[in-house]
Design an enzyme around this catalytic site. Structure first.
Site, PDB file in Angstrom:
ATOM      1  CG  ASP A  15      -1.904   1.260   1.209  1.00 24.37           C
ATOM      2  OD1 ASP A  15      -2.042   1.824   0.048  1.00 24.37           O
ATOM      3  OD2 ASP A  15      -2.774   1.379   2.196  1.00 24.37           O
ATOM      4  CG  ASP A 220      -4.039   4.558  -2.098  1.00 22.42           C
ATOM      5  OD1 ASP A 220      -3.138   3.571  -1.782  1.00 22.42           O
ATOM      6  OD2 ASP A 220      -4.931   4.798  -1.311  1.00 22.42           O
TER       7      ASP A 220
END
Length: 245
Positions: A15, A220
Site C-alpha cells: 500500500d 495509491d
C-alpha cells in the site's frame, strides 16, 4: 514476506497510500479470515513491544497507551477497513535479506477488504513507512493481475528495494510532489484529461494541490477505484457517453 524470528511467511497487501505495516496477531479478538495462520508474537525471538514514550508512538495519527505503558494504534482506511492493536519492533524478511527493528503493528482487531492477506506493508512517504524506516528507495511496477501468467506482455508485478532499478524502454515519467500537511501520500500534478484526443474543459484549479493541504491527486496502490472531484467526473462522464454508440 517473513515476519519475526524465525520468519513466518505471509502474504501482504502493498500500500503506497499508508505508512504503518501490520499483520493480524494472536491473540485475535476480532480478525477476518486469511489464508495463512495468524502471527504469534510469542514464537518470535525478535518481537519487542514499544512503550508510549518512544518517538515512533507519537508519529501515529491515532495512538493510545495501556495501563502497562504499551503503545497502541488505530488505523482506518478510505474504504472503512481498519486495524487496531499494539506497536512493536519486529524483523521483516525478504528472500534472504533480514531487516531488523521495524516499527510494526500487531493487529488484534481488524476488519475490511484485505482479500485474505495477513496484513499490509506500508509503502507511503511518511516516517513510519517501511522504506523510510529501512532507509531504502523502492520501485513498484504494477501489472494487470488478470494477465499474470497468460504469457501476454509483462507476466508479473515487481517490487524492488534499494539499488538502481532501470525502467522499461519508452517509460514516461512525471515528478512527484510533496504535501507538507499529509506526508504519507505520493502526489502527482494532474493538469488535464483527454477523451478520444479531446482535452476536456476542466479548470486546472479542480486538480490543484492547495496550500492548506487539500486537493491534489495521489497515487495509491491500495485503492482500486479512480476518484475525481465532481466537475472533473461530470465532464469525463459526459464526453465518454457522447462518444459511445
Amino acid at each position: 514476506i517473513g515476519v519475526g524470528t524465525p520468519p513466518a511467511r505471509a502474504f501482504f497487501v502493498m500500500d503506497t497510500g499508508s505508512d504503518l505495516s501490520w499483520t493480524q496477531c494472536q491473540p485475535c479478538r476480532r480478525c477476518y479470515v486469511q489464508s495463512d495462520p495468524f502471527y504469534d508474537p510469542s514464537s518470535s525471538s525478535s518481537f519487542r513491544d514499544l512503550d508510549c514514550i518512544v518517538p515512533m508512538c507519537s508519529q501515529l495519527h491515532i495512538q493510545g497507551c495501556t495501563h502497562s505503558n504499551q503503545c497502541t494504534y488505530e488505523v482506518t482506511y478510505g474504504d472503512g477497513s481498519f486495524t487496531i492493536g499494539r506497536l512493536a519492533l519486529e524483523t521483516l524478511t525478504f528472500g534472504r535479506h533480514h531487516v531488523p527493528r521495524i516499527a510494526f503493528g500487531c493487529g488484534h482487531d481488524n476488519e475490511g477488504l484485505f482479500l485474505g492477506a495477513s496484513g499490509l506493508l506500508g509503502l507511503g512517504a511518511g516516517p513510519l513507512a517501511f522504506p523510510s524506516q529501512a532507509g531504502l528507495k523502492f520501485s513498484y511496477c504494477l501489472a494487470d493481475r488478470f494477465r499474470i501468467g497468460s504469457g501476454a506482455g509483462r507476466s508479473k508485478s515487481e517490487l524492488v528495494f534499494g539499488g538502481n532499478h532501470v525502467a522499461p524502454f519508452g517509460s514516461v515519467f512525471t515528478p512527484l510532489r510533496r504535501n507538507p500537511k499529509l506526508k504519507a501520500f505520493y502526489y502527482v500534478e494532474l493538469r488535464g484529461i483527454t477523451v478520444g484526443g479531446r482535452r476536456l474543459p476542466i479548470q486546472s484549479s479542480v486538480f490543484a494541490l492547495q496550500s492548506n493541504g487539500t486537493g491534489g491527486m495521489i497515487v495509491d496502490s491500495g485503492t482500486s477505484i479512480t476518484r475525481l472531484r465532481q466537475p472533473a467526473y461530470m465532464a469525463l462522464r459526459d464526453e465518454f457517453m457522447a462518444r459511445m454508440p
